[in-house]
Design a protein around this motif. Structure first.
Motif, PDB file in Angstrom:
ATOM      1  N   ILE A  21       0.853  -1.182   0.000  1.00 21.46           N
ATOM      2  CA  ILE A  21       0.000   0.000   0.000  1.00 21.46           C
ATOM      3  C   ILE A  21       0.892   1.236   0.000  1.00 21.46           C
ATOM      4  O   ILE A  21       1.794   1.351   0.843  1.00 21.46           O
ATOM      5  CB  ILE A  21      -0.917   0.051   1.236  1.00 21.46           C
ATOM      6  N   TYR A  22       0.658   2.135  -0.923  1.00 23.77           N
ATOM      7  CA  TYR A  22       1.358   3.425  -0.946  1.00 23.77           C
ATOM      8  C   TYR A  22       0.369   4.524  -0.564  1.00 23.77           C
ATOM      9  O   TYR A  22      -0.751   4.568  -1.083  1.00 23.77           O
ATOM     10  CB  TYR A  22       1.947   3.698  -2.321  1.00 23.77           C
ATOM     11  N   ARG A  23       0.786   5.395   0.330  1.00 20.69           N
ATOM     12  CA  ARG A  23      -0.032   6.542   0.750  1.00 20.69           C
ATOM     13  C   ARG A  23       0.561   7.810   0.156  1.00 20.69           C
ATOM     14  O   ARG A  23       1.721   8.152   0.416  1.00 20.69           O
ATOM     15  CB  ARG A  23      -0.103   6.633   2.261  1.00 20.69           C
ATOM     16  N   LEU A  24      -0.199   8.502  -0.670  1.00 22.71           N
ATOM     17  CA  LEU A  24       0.285   9.694  -1.355  1.00 22.71           C
ATOM     18  C   LEU A  24       0.394  10.882  -0.390  1.00 22.71           C
ATOM     19  O   LEU A  24      -0.358  10.999   0.572  1.00 22.71           O
ATOM     20  CB  LEU A  24      -0.653  10.059  -2.505  1.00 22.71           C
ATOM     21  N   ARG A  25       1.318  11.767  -0.681  1.00 20.67           N
ATOM     22  CA  ARG A  25       1.433  13.014   0.075  1.00 20.67           C
ATOM     23  C   ARG A  25       0.227  13.897  -0.245  1.00 20.67           C
ATOM     24  O   ARG A  25      -0.128  14.061  -1.413  1.00 20.67           O
ATOM     25  CB  ARG A  25       2.719  13.754  -0.291  1.00 20.67           C
ATOM     26  N   LYS A  26      -0.352  14.484   0.764  1.00 22.54           N
ATOM     27  CA  LYS A  26      -1.529  15.327   0.535  1.00 22.54           C
ATOM     28  C   LYS A  26      -1.172  16.596  -0.225  1.00 22.54           C
ATOM     29  O   LYS A  26      -2.016  17.208  -0.870  1.00 22.54           O
ATOM     30  CB  LYS A  26      -2.212  15.676   1.854  1.00 22.54           C
ATOM     31  N   GLU A  27       0.121  17.010  -0.166  1.00 21.81           N
ATOM     32  CA  GLU A  27       0.523  18.241  -0.842  1.00 21.81           C
ATOM     33  C   GLU A  27       0.910  18.021  -2.308  1.00 21.81           C
ATOM     34  O   GLU A  27       1.146  18.987  -3.038  1.00 21.81           O
ATOM     35  CB  GLU A  27       1.699  18.889  -0.111  1.00 21.81           C
ATOM     36  N   ALA A  28       0.989  16.774  -2.769  1.00 22.50           N
ATOM     37  CA  ALA A  28       1.422  16.494  -4.142  1.00 22.50           C
ATOM     38  C   ALA A  28       0.421  17.048  -5.145  1.00 22.50           C
ATOM     39  O   ALA A  28      -0.785  16.770  -5.065  1.00 22.50           O
ATOM     40  CB  ALA A  28       1.603  15.003  -4.344  1.00 22.50           C
ATOM     41  N   ARG A  29       0.917  17.824  -6.093  1.00 18.68           N
ATOM     42  CA  ARG A  29       0.054  18.502  -7.063  1.00 18.68           C
ATOM     43  C   ARG A  29       0.633  18.395  -8.475  1.00 18.68           C
ATOM     44  O   ARG A  29       1.851  18.322  -8.669  1.00 18.68           O
ATOM     45  CB  ARG A  29      -0.067  19.999  -6.731  1.00 18.68           C
ATOM     46  N   GLU A  79      -8.582   7.561   0.614  1.00 19.69           N
ATOM     47  CA  GLU A  79      -8.530   8.874  -0.026  1.00 19.69           C
ATOM     48  C   GLU A  79      -7.183   9.125  -0.676  1.00 19.69           C
ATOM     49  O   GLU A  79      -7.101   9.693  -1.763  1.00 19.69           O
ATOM     50  CB  GLU A  79      -8.824   9.958   1.001  1.00 19.69           C
ATOM     51  N   ARG A  80      -6.092   8.672  -0.015  1.00 12.86           N
ATOM     52  CA  ARG A  80      -4.750   8.852  -0.578  1.00 12.86           C
ATOM     53  C   ARG A  80      -3.984   7.545  -0.684  1.00 12.86           C
ATOM     54  O   ARG A  80      -2.782   7.545  -0.899  1.00 12.86           O
ATOM     55  CB  ARG A  80      -3.956   9.848   0.281  1.00 12.86           C
TER      56      ARG A  80
END
Length: 633
Positions: A138-146, A187-188
């Motif tokens: 499982i990979y959890r994305l950074r919330k700030e990644a845009r 969500e991420r």
């Protein structure tokens, strides 16, 4: 783990029958996996290493090998050989030539550490978790990644990217074929489920996936035409990394500009990196022209792969005046097999005695003296230059592994250390040719009227040495007379890159020059290099066409190694079996990276152990140096 996968764009053809990925958006796989792991949560990690602990703690500020105070600014002009008509990395090599610079506008889930072996830290992903049996990750994305348009990077982008690469890119179709399912599980969060447990490399290699913006590729262009991820395009794509495409001239140049509001600007993985305001790539069809452009200060940096050029072409005034710096960087990060590669799909090359005879015809020692100023050494391993290269006779764990395939491998694997024939003088050359002729006779060929022919049919043994690079011609021309002394009918043909790709994809060749770069932790890519599954896959790296059950079994031993010692032993065994099947005629290597640069740049005081020159990622524009050597031409 294949070396430099993060920015590696492989050519190849569309594989219609690529293994499918099940794409889900629910939480079923996540819930099932969590249930299987027991009541405790999975361990979330900020980095991954194939063997051992990671070096940097969770809150590390930057990599040790960067200069965190490196100034930002300036432009660097670099050489790109060939041409391009495509900015879509998913179809690289299928319908057009990819602009390699396009890889710099995207991020992956992880980024490699250049002072550790087979270790990655979060880039787009802030953390990662997997169970003890490596059955999923499982990979959890950074919330700030845009993305550069301000929209967030989402699990849907990751799902879309893996699906696209597996469907339309032959290398990744093979590389990720054991990813059975990919799904959004939060969500991420995005979960990759594998087709079997125990493959410790899979959690890490899916993190190296180049992530593309789904919403952009499924949108429309300025003319209102719907974009197609399966087609080439010269529309500059939307990215999300430190650079974006500023401008280009098709087939001639590409300019990238640093994104001022890049979301990862101050992230630990980016501090001290990506310091130039602009990266400009000038395309040249001819290496000689590119060299002259460098000497004329039309480009700033050159990587030199010609021993002749390194010995003779850098005596111009700017070098003597110190305005151009020549420097070699040691290669500690990878091994290599470079060789004449016969196509064993063709009957005339199926007999290993024929292939060994080709090796007896190759006088490396004389070639090294005449063409390469004595700079090179002969390759004697598929993992040359690393601890993974086999040597001596098998013993210990390696011998135990080889015993499992003893009936399927040449007897010499157990009795004789592999070595290449040695030439360099007339007596040695004559002896080698005699040995080669003996092997050819045993394989059913004989010389009639000074021509080598099939003893049964009388048809001549013809070999076409095929190349796309004029620089390869002198190597082939040196080899040609020795082959002809054995009676082979030899021709040399150099064609343009497009024709060459088409012939390679259809396996329409006799012998080519090929190279395979090897990391310090080989794994799943070995299936694509030597595995039976890849032998008939258009665009695969199994150029030779190897279909060998013993090789397949040893590849699996490499992939499913339990620890570093087991990996080394299994790789030694694989190397030895590949060598004693005489699949290729090994050529030569050089343990350094030769570079030349106009002295306008600064770099960290200590370069990373496994980063070669790490240019331009870790370097920066030095205005003071630039002023001393004068304006660019």
């Amino acid at each position: 783990m294949a070396f430099t996968r993060r920015r590696l764009l492989h050519g190849g053809a569309l594989i219609a029958a690529a293994p499918a990925i099940q794409v889900l958006t629910g939480a079923s796989a996540f819930e099932t996996a969590r249930a299987q792991t027991g009541p405790t949560d999975l361990k979330w990690r900020h980095g991954l290493s194939l063997f051992g602990d990671v070096k940097y703690p969770e809150a590390f500020k930057h990599f040790d090998y960067v200069n965190p105070d490196a100034p930002a600014g300036g432009t660097v002009r670099q050489i790109a050989l060939g041409t391009f008509d495509n900015f879509n990395p998913v179809v690289s090599g299928v319908k057009g030539s990819i602009a390699g610079a396009v890889g710099l506008i995207y991020e992956s889930l992880t980024i490699p550490s250049l002072d550790e072996v087979a270790t990655e830290y979060g880039a787009l992903a802030e953390s990662v978790a997997y169970p003890d049996d490596y059955s999923f990750v499982i990979y959890r994305l950074r919330k700030e990644a845009r993305w550069h348009d301000g929209k967030p990077v989402t699990p849907d982008d990751v799902v879309f990217s893996l699906q696209s690469f597996k469907t339309h890119h032959p290398f990744y179709a093979a590389y990720y074929r054991h990813v059975a399912k990919v799904e959004k599980t939060g969500e991420r969060d995005v979960t990759f489920t594998f087709d079997a447990p125990g493959n410790r490399e899979l959690p890490q290699i899916v993190g190296q996936l180049m992530v593309l913006p789904k919403h952009w590729w499924e949108g429309v262009d300025a003319a209102g035409k719907k974009r197609d991820i399966s087609a080439t395009t010269l529309e500059p794509p939307l990215g999300g990394a430190a650079y974006r495409i500023k401008g280009f001239e098709a087939a001639r140049s590409v300019t990238l500009e640093r994104v001022k509001d890049y979301w990862g600007l101050n992230s630990n993985f980016n501090v001290g990196r990506n310091n130039f305001d602009e990266l400009r790539y000038e395309y040249f069809r001819d290496g000689t022209v590119a060299l002259e452009a460098f000497k004329g200060d039309q480009v700033d940096w050159r990587t030199e792969n010609s021993a002749k050029n390194w010995a003779t072409a850098y005596d111009f005034p700017a070098v003597k005046e110190g305005r151009v710096i020549l420097e070699e960087f040691p290669n500690r990060s990878s091994g290599v097999m470079q060789a004449f590669a016969p196509n064993i799909r063709r009957d005339k090359f199926k007999d290993p005695r024929v292939r060994r005879a080709l090796n007896f015809a190759f006088d490396f020692e004389e070639m090294n003296k005449q063409l390469f100023y004595g700079q090179y050494k002969r390759i004697a391993s598929y993992f040359e230059g690393t601890e993974l290269a086999s040597h001596g006779l098998p013993e210990g764990r390696e011998l135990e592994i080889l015993e499992t395939v003893r009936p399927e491998v040449p007897a010499e694997v157990f009795t004789t250390p592999y070595s290449n024939p040695v030439g360099g003088n007339s007596e040695a050359v004559r002896s080698n040719l005699r040995e080669g002729m003996k092997l050819l006779k045993e394989a059913g060929f004989e010389v009639r009227d000074r021509k080598l022919v099939d003893s049964k049919t009388g048809s001549p043994f013809e070999i076409e040495l095929l190349s796309e690079a004029p620089s390869s011609e002198r190597i082939m021309l040196f080899f040609k007379p020795s082959l002809e002394r054995m009676g082979f009918t030899v021709s040399i043909r150099t064609i343009d890159p497009t024709q060459y790709e088409n012939r390679m994809r259809s396996w329409d060749f006799d012998v080519v020059i090929a190279s395979w770069m090897e990391s310090l932790s080989p794994g799943n890519e070995q299936r694509e290099f030597w595995g039976s599954h890849a032998a008939d896959m258009p665009g695969s790296r199994n150029i030779v066409g190897i279909k060998n059950p013993a090789v397949d079994k040893l590849i699996e031993r490499v992939i499913f190694a339990k620890d570093r010692a087991d990996l080394v032993a299994a790789t030694h065994a694989l190397d030895r079996v590949l060598l004693w099947n005489n699949y290729v005629v090994p050529q030569f290597t050089y343990p350094f990276h030769r570079t030349a640069r106009w002295d306008r740049f600064g770099r960290p005081a200590e370069m990373p152990k496994y980063g070669l020159d790490a240019f331009p990622a870790l370097w920066w524009y030095d205005a003071g140096k630039a002023a001393k050597i004068g304006n660019r031409s």
